[in-house]
Design a protein around this motif. Structure first.
Motif, PDB file in Angstrom:
ATOM      1  N   ARG A  45       0.880  -1.231   0.202  1.00  0.00           N
ATOM      2  CA  ARG A  45      -0.093   0.094  -0.062  1.00  0.00           C
ATOM      3  C   ARG A  45       1.081   1.312   0.121  1.00  0.00           C
ATOM      4  O   ARG A  45       1.953   1.254   0.554  1.00  0.00           O
ATOM      5  CB  ARG A  45      -0.890   0.000   1.231  1.00  0.00           C
ATOM      6  CG  ARG A  45      -2.091  -1.254   1.183  1.00  0.00           C
ATOM      7  CD  ARG A  45      -2.787  -0.908   2.384  1.00  0.00           C
ATOM      8  NE  ARG A  45      -2.303  -1.358   3.522  1.00  0.00           N
ATOM      9  CZ  ARG A  45      -1.893  -0.467   4.635  1.00  0.00           C
ATOM     10  NH1 ARG A  45      -2.439   0.821   4.476  1.00  0.00           N
ATOM     11  NH2 ARG A  45      -1.317  -0.634   5.679  1.00  0.00           N
ATOM     12  N   VAL A  46       0.427   2.385  -0.784  1.00  0.00           N
ATOM     13  CA  VAL A  46       1.159   3.464  -0.789  1.00  0.00           C
ATOM     14  C   VAL A  46       0.584   4.537   0.389  1.00  0.00           C
ATOM     15  O   VAL A  46      -0.175   5.267   0.288  1.00  0.00           O
ATOM     16  CB  VAL A  46       0.935   4.338  -2.081  1.00  0.00           C
ATOM     17  CG1 VAL A  46       1.852   5.564  -2.163  1.00  0.00           C
ATOM     18  CG2 VAL A  46       1.439   3.384  -3.140  1.00  0.00           C
ATOM     19  N   SER A  47       1.018   4.119   1.610  1.00  0.00           N
ATOM     20  CA  SER A  47       0.992   4.608   2.907  1.00  0.00           C
ATOM     21  C   SER A  47       1.880   4.844   3.719  1.00  0.00           C
ATOM     22  O   SER A  47       2.814   3.910   3.521  1.00  0.00           O
ATOM     23  CB  SER A  47      -0.345   4.036   3.439  1.00  0.00           C
ATOM     24  OG  SER A  47       0.164   2.586   3.888  1.00  0.00           O
ATOM     25  N   PRO A  48       1.938   5.654   4.926  1.00  0.00           N
ATOM     26  CA  PRO A  48       3.106   5.430   5.722  1.00  0.00           C
ATOM     27  C   PRO A  48       3.455   4.151   6.033  1.00  0.00           C
ATOM     28  O   PRO A  48       4.771   3.666   6.264  1.00  0.00           O
ATOM     29  CB  PRO A  48       2.855   6.624   6.785  1.00  0.00           C
ATOM     30  CG  PRO A  48       1.947   7.355   5.981  1.00  0.00           C
ATOM     31  CD  PRO A  48       0.889   6.675   5.114  1.00  0.00           C
ATOM     32  N   ALA A  49       2.472   3.300   6.382  1.00  0.00           N
ATOM     33  CA  ALA A  49       2.763   2.220   7.225  1.00  0.00           C
ATOM     34  C   ALA A  49       3.356   1.181   5.920  1.00  0.00           C
ATOM     35  O   ALA A  49       4.151   0.120   6.169  1.00  0.00           O
ATOM     36  CB  ALA A  49       1.597   1.300   7.835  1.00  0.00           C
ATOM     37  N   GLY A  50       2.519   1.176   4.715  1.00  0.00           N
ATOM     38  CA  GLY A  50       2.968   0.450   3.612  1.00  0.00           C
ATOM     39  C   GLY A  50       4.295   0.912   3.147  1.00  0.00           C
ATOM     40  O   GLY A  50       5.157  -0.516   2.562  1.00  0.00           O
TER      41      GLY A  50
END
Length: 267
Positions: free
Chosen positions: A57-62
């Motif tokens: 996922r293109v997210s901080p966690a990802g």
């Protein structure tokens, strides 16, 4: 005749051992919410083998999970991605931050040039983008990085582009307004960059009055608010034959719309 359902066995892919690997290359296919990643390895014989594919996922966690995933592959030679609007920017800067003190290259390439290079290596398909980029990342002579600045540079560049687009659009609207007034045979020299002219035309377009009456209404409004009326009085004395000009009611809706757009762009 009895038919048996037998699964067709695919040949098992033999992955190279760490001792055989010279370097790893990573191809990234960046979308709005998903990052497709493929890792290829160049072994000592010169052959390039696809090792691992995964999506994040293109997210901080990802992105944090993505960089932890890359830690398994050493030495990591290059991460290659396509300049896809603004989607590649957070991924690019995240990798730059993680690999700023190593020999790993983080490269974003122009899509046109990238497609040409992928065509040289084989047919480019959407499902094989990440794998093609991973293979291409190990061909140093074919890589041509595009400049991706920091966030301050990107914001400044976008502001400058927006300013120039606004200037062009404003000029187009002003020229359209001049053409409309010329079509009505009102050829008085209005300076559309002056605030008092825009207010005067707003009064003229939205009230069934002559141009001189619009001036007088604007003078009365300025006087009521304690503002200077010197310029308005001087311009009113130069109206000449246009003093009694009255706008055709047929265009009473179109003129204010163009004027509103000019006011929004200027202010």
């Amino acid at each position: 005749m009895i038919r048996t359902n037998k699964k067709r066995l695919r040949p098992r892919r033999i992955l190279p051992s760490p001792d055989q690997v010279v370097r790893y290359g990573v191809g990234l296919d960046v979308h709005k919410h998903v990052l497709a990643c493929c890792v290829s390895a160049q072994i000592r014989t010169g052959e390039i083998i696809a090792v691992k594919s995964h999506s994040f996922r293109v997210s901080p966690a990802g992105l944090h999970e993505f960089t932890n995933f890359l830690q398994k592959f050493r030495p990591l030679h290059c991460c290659l991605m396509e300049c896809t609007g603004v989607y590649h920017i957070p991924v690019y800067h995240h990798l730059q931050k993680c690999y700023h003190d190593t020999t790993t290259r983080i490269i974003a390439m122009n899509p046109l040039l990238l497609n040409r290079r992928l065509t040289d290596l084989g047919t480019k398909e959407d499902k094989a983008d990440a794998r093609g980029l991973a293979s291409l990342s190990l061909y140093d002579q074919l890589l041509r990085p595009s400049y991706v600045g920091d966030l301050a540079f990107i914001r400044l560049r976008d502001s400058i582009r927006s300013y120039h687009r606004t200037r062009i659009k404003t000029t187009q609207l002003i020229n359209r307004m001049k053409a409309l007034l010329d079509g009505e045979n009102l050829k008085y020299a209005f300076n559309f960059k002056k605030e008092w002219v825009l207010k005067l035309l707003d009064c003229f377009f939205n009230h069934d009055c002559t141009l001189e009456e619009a001036f007088q209404k604007q003078i009365a409004n300025q006087t009521e608010h304690g503002r200077s009326i010197t310029i308005l009085e001087k311009q009113c004395n130069t109206l000449g034959e246009y003093a009694t000009f009255r706008l055709n009611p047929v265009h009473g809706f179109y003129f204010p719309c163009v004027l509103v757009n000019i006011c929004m762009l200027i202010h």
